[in-house]
Design an enzyme around this catalytic site. Sequence first.
Site, PDB file in Angstrom:
ATOM      1  N   ALA A 203       0.821  -1.199   0.000  1.00  0.00           N
ATOM      2  CA  ALA A 203       0.000   0.000   0.000  1.00  0.00           C
ATOM      3  C   ALA A 203       0.861   1.257   0.000  1.00  0.00           C
ATOM      4  O   ALA A 203       1.877   1.327   0.686  1.00  0.00           O
ATOM      5  CB  ALA A 203      -0.907   0.002   1.231  1.00  0.00           C
ATOM      6  N   ASP A 263       0.088  11.053  -5.588  1.00  0.00           N
ATOM      7  CA  ASP A 263      -0.150   9.989  -6.568  1.00  0.00           C
ATOM      8  C   ASP A 263      -0.524  10.640  -7.899  1.00  0.00           C
ATOM      9  O   ASP A 263      -1.625  10.438  -8.413  1.00  0.00           O
ATOM     10  CB  ASP A 263      -1.270   9.065  -6.082  1.00  0.00           C
ATOM     11  CG  ASP A 263      -1.061   7.637  -6.558  1.00  0.00           C
ATOM     12  OD1 ASP A 263      -0.127   7.401  -7.332  1.00  0.00           O
ATOM     13  OD2 ASP A 263      -1.854   6.764  -6.163  1.00  0.00           O
TER      14      ASP A 263
END
Length: 509
Positions: A203, A263
Amino acid sequence: MLKLKSVAIETYKENVAYLHRDCPLYRSEGFQALMKIEISVKDGERAVIAVLNIVNDDSIMDIDELGLSVQAFQQLGEQQGTPVYVAPARAPASLEEVRKKIAGETLSKKSFELITRDISENRYSKMEIAAFLVACSHSGLEREEVLYLTQAMVASGKKLSWDGSLVVDKHCIGGIPGNRTTMIIVPIVAAHGMLIPKTSSRAITSPAGTADTMEMLAKVDITNEQMQQVVQQHRGMLAWGGTAKLAPVDDILISVERPLSMDSSSQLVASILAKKIAAGSTHLLIDIPVGPTAKIHHTREALKLRKMFEYVGDHLGIYIEVILTNGSQPIGNGIGPALEARDVMKVLKNQVDAPGDLREKSLRLAGRILEFDPDVRGGQGYAIARDIVESGRALEKMQDIIQAQGKLLPEQAPATRVFEVRCQLSGYVHQIDNLQLAKIASLAGAPIDKYAGVELLCKIGDKVEKGDILYKIYACFESDFQFATELAAQKNGYSIYPQVPTEPEMFLV
């Protein structure tokens, strides 16, 4: 010269050195905390670059010692007590290229090669890496820059090779909690006989990555040699990509992206494709979920991202098929490694209480991958995938892969703290906030605490009455339990309305 000392501190992808404040070298050479130094052995070889930290405690460091963190000590490869030379490190020349990007300029292929080389050699501090990432995110990367960055990241590490002209893979860009389709697709495709050596990530900003969830069942940190053995025997694997040294610069960048919750789409494309190309994939299926609380909010953004994937893939010789899927809610019932692993095994075991959305999406994606096989006609893949699951062949293949990688026994006790989040009014579930549910699961302790997370009991379209349980929060520690339940009390992530909602389509394009 100073005596080398191993300091058992894990600094995660950053080399750190420790020097006593009363060390004569510190006083005479003007060393300062957070400056970069170069450490080398007597013959001048095997030098490493590290960020300097100053120690005041005699119990940690003597004045004639130089301490190195776990990673730096391993990289230097010398024994404790070895005499080492210490000198100020030259600033990496590629920082000038980073400054250009900060100013909004377009960088050349050579620029990205210089930057990634210096990052891989630990010449950048995490602050400098953060500057590079923010510059790329803020100014954006042209499609040629994404290609150059991908090529540079592939060149930074090893590349796996496999026997066979067809090596398939699947990747989801993330942002949808519980979307653990990969762990169902791999055994289906491998049972069909196609090669699918899946390297997965942990993750970054989510409550669980595929590697975190697979680690509930089997070892994922296996060597390249072990990967080769598993794939040769069983046609597939589910391993963590970090130990394979595939595009290692990407792992360093991710170590900085994670705490920043960054991201960006351009970095995402380069990161995904660098790993896939380094893993030896020839055919890749990419899942882009689209929804108001997914990473990609609108179809037009997804189509732009698809074109970027296809452009880079075409130039690097990998066939890419991109599918847009509905990202309006979590997939499956569990959010967090243990809960997601339970969902996966229920699907593979054909249990009646297996989450239907996870099963259906996995079968449809697996079907598209099976159609990469020239012997499978278009439209037949879904039926083949369904038959492989219903016959038990997928479960058998998953068990073979687990045994080959090394079955793991649970190291942690199950979560003992459980909180039921209840509905405040009657009606129908219209929306579920992916981001909010992911935050709640993360605050509960996932993925570090593998049994922590959220178990969903209601999905979009379900009729609910006031007082019904929407979901349960599981936590291992009291502080995490308090953080998660307080956030759920502020906003539980569910939108309830009187009218019946429209049934969402699974595939958008």
